[in-house]
Design a protein around this motif. Structure first.
Motif, mmCIF file in Angstrom:
data_model
loop_
_atom_site.group_PDB
_atom_site.id
_atom_site.type_symbol
_atom_site.label_atom_id
_atom_site.label_comp_id
_atom_site.label_asym_id
_atom_site.label_seq_id
_atom_site.Cartn_x
_atom_site.Cartn_y
_atom_site.Cartn_z
ATOM 1 N N VAL A 49 51.313 33.080 45.433
ATOM 2 C CA VAL A 49 51.152 33.340 46.863
ATOM 3 C C VAL A 49 50.586 32.110 47.568
ATOM 4 C CG1 VAL A 49 49.914 34.721 48.588
ATOM 5 C CG2 VAL A 49 50.904 35.838 46.569
ATOM 6 N N VAL A 58 49.670 35.445 39.976
ATOM 7 C CA VAL A 58 50.262 35.984 41.205
ATOM 8 C C VAL A 58 49.599 35.362 42.427
ATOM 9 C CG1 VAL A 58 50.437 38.059 42.640
ATOM 10 C CG2 VAL A 58 51.049 38.169 40.227
ATOM 11 N N ASN A 59 48.282 35.260 42.393
ATOM 12 C CA ASN A 59 47.561 34.630 43.505
ATOM 13 C C ASN A 59 47.961 33.165 43.668
ATOM 14 O OD1 ASN A 59 46.142 36.930 44.217
ATOM 15 N ND2 ASN A 59 44.394 36.458 42.904
ATOM 16 N N HIS A 73 47.028 38.481 37.402
ATOM 17 C CA HIS A 73 46.647 38.484 38.820
ATOM 18 C C HIS A 73 46.389 37.065 39.317
ATOM 19 C CE1 HIS A 73 43.855 40.283 42.138
ATOM 20 N NE2 HIS A 73 45.038 39.955 42.600
ATOM 21 N N SER A 86 57.686 40.526 48.029
ATOM 22 C CA SER A 86 56.744 41.177 48.937
ATOM 23 C C SER A 86 56.523 42.627 48.545
ATOM 24 C CB SER A 86 57.274 41.096 50.375
ATOM 25 O OG SER A 86 56.391 41.735 51.276
ATOM 26 N N LEU A 106 49.200 44.654 43.909
ATOM 27 C CA LEU A 106 47.896 44.180 44.377
ATOM 28 C C LEU A 106 46.868 45.306 44.557
ATOM 29 C CD1 LEU A 106 48.818 41.264 46.829
ATOM 30 C CD2 LEU A 106 48.091 41.162 44.432
ATOM 31 N N LEU A 144 54.434 42.849 45.363
ATOM 32 C CA LEU A 144 53.013 42.629 45.621
ATOM 33 C C LEU A 144 52.364 43.847 46.272
ATOM 34 C CD1 LEU A 144 53.030 38.942 46.939
ATOM 35 C CD2 LEU A 144 52.456 39.759 44.645
#
Length: 230
Positions: A124, A120-121, A117, A80, A87, A83
């Motif tokens: 998530v 990472v998305n 990215h 968390s 982000l 990010l």
């Protein structure tokens, strides 16, 4: 109203404060000054923004961001926190480059960082689709129990772990390339990293620290074209 010059730089700094109360108070004062010193306020906002742009290039921003994110992820397992750092950098990158230096960064690293990215998305999406929160501890090691901000146990799938590993493979590669470039960053051409400052001349805004109690100050005539990196 009698001494707007004295407030320009302190308020410009407070406008970027992470403390919402300070930022809100600065915005209120700036709006009040705007009513009778509009051009001065606009100059102060432009100069403060552009000086930060010159002082912290995207190379340096990403170097520091990846270093801190790596510590949070691999050192603390805090996905968390990682990010929260990365982000906003991705968002800024996606908003587009405004200077030649930023365009060079996008050309060299934009594609790789966009791919990181996307991983990472994907991470998530996988984690949250199962009703889990993003881990704040244990997130980088599947053998360690992982917990979100509410203290709930997070069950991370192999698919999510793979996505994050792919992202960090790219981040590490980008970090290494940036690390090689930074030592060569000894001098900056102002027109390449801030065209706005390069073109600015005969400003109403005073030189920082030159304002006197009697209201006298030294106006900014122009900015030197070369900046030495120390």
């Amino acid at each position: 109203e009698r001494h707007p010059q004295a407030l320009m730089y302190p308020l410009s700094v407070l406008l970027k404060s992470p403390v919402s109360e300070r930022k809100s108070a600065a915005e209120s004062l700036m709006n009040s000054l705007q009513a009778h010193s509009s051009s001065l306020v606009q100059e102060a906002l432009m100069v403060s923004t552009e000086l930060i742009r010159v002082a912290i290039l995207w190379l340096e921003t990403w170097h520091e961001g990846l270093e801190d994110a790596s510590r949070l992820y691999f050192g603390e397992g805090n996905v968390s926190g990682m990010l929260d750092l990365l982000l906003p950098l991705h968002e800024k990158l996606e908003n587009g480059a405004e200077t030649q230096k930023e365009n060079e960064f996008v050309k060299n690293f934009g594609r790789n960082l966009a791919e990181a990215h996307s991983y990472v998305n994907e991470y998530v999406r996988i984690v949250t689709s199962g009703g889990n929160g993003i881990p704040t501890q244990g997130g980088s090691d599947p053998s360690v129990a992982q917990y979100d901000q509410s203290g709930n146990l997070v069950r991370q799938s192999e698919e999510a772990e793979t996505a994050m590993n792919k992202a960090w493979d790219i981040y590490y590669s980008v970090f290494r390339w940036i690390n090689k470039q930074l030592p060569g960053l000894t001098k900056l051409e102002l027109d390449q990293c801030s065209p706005a400052l390069s073109k600015a001349h005969s400003l109403e805004l005073g030189v920082p620290g030159s304002y006197r109690v009697d209201g006298s100050y030294v106006k900014i005539e122009q900015f030197i074209p070369n900046v030495q990196v120390i």
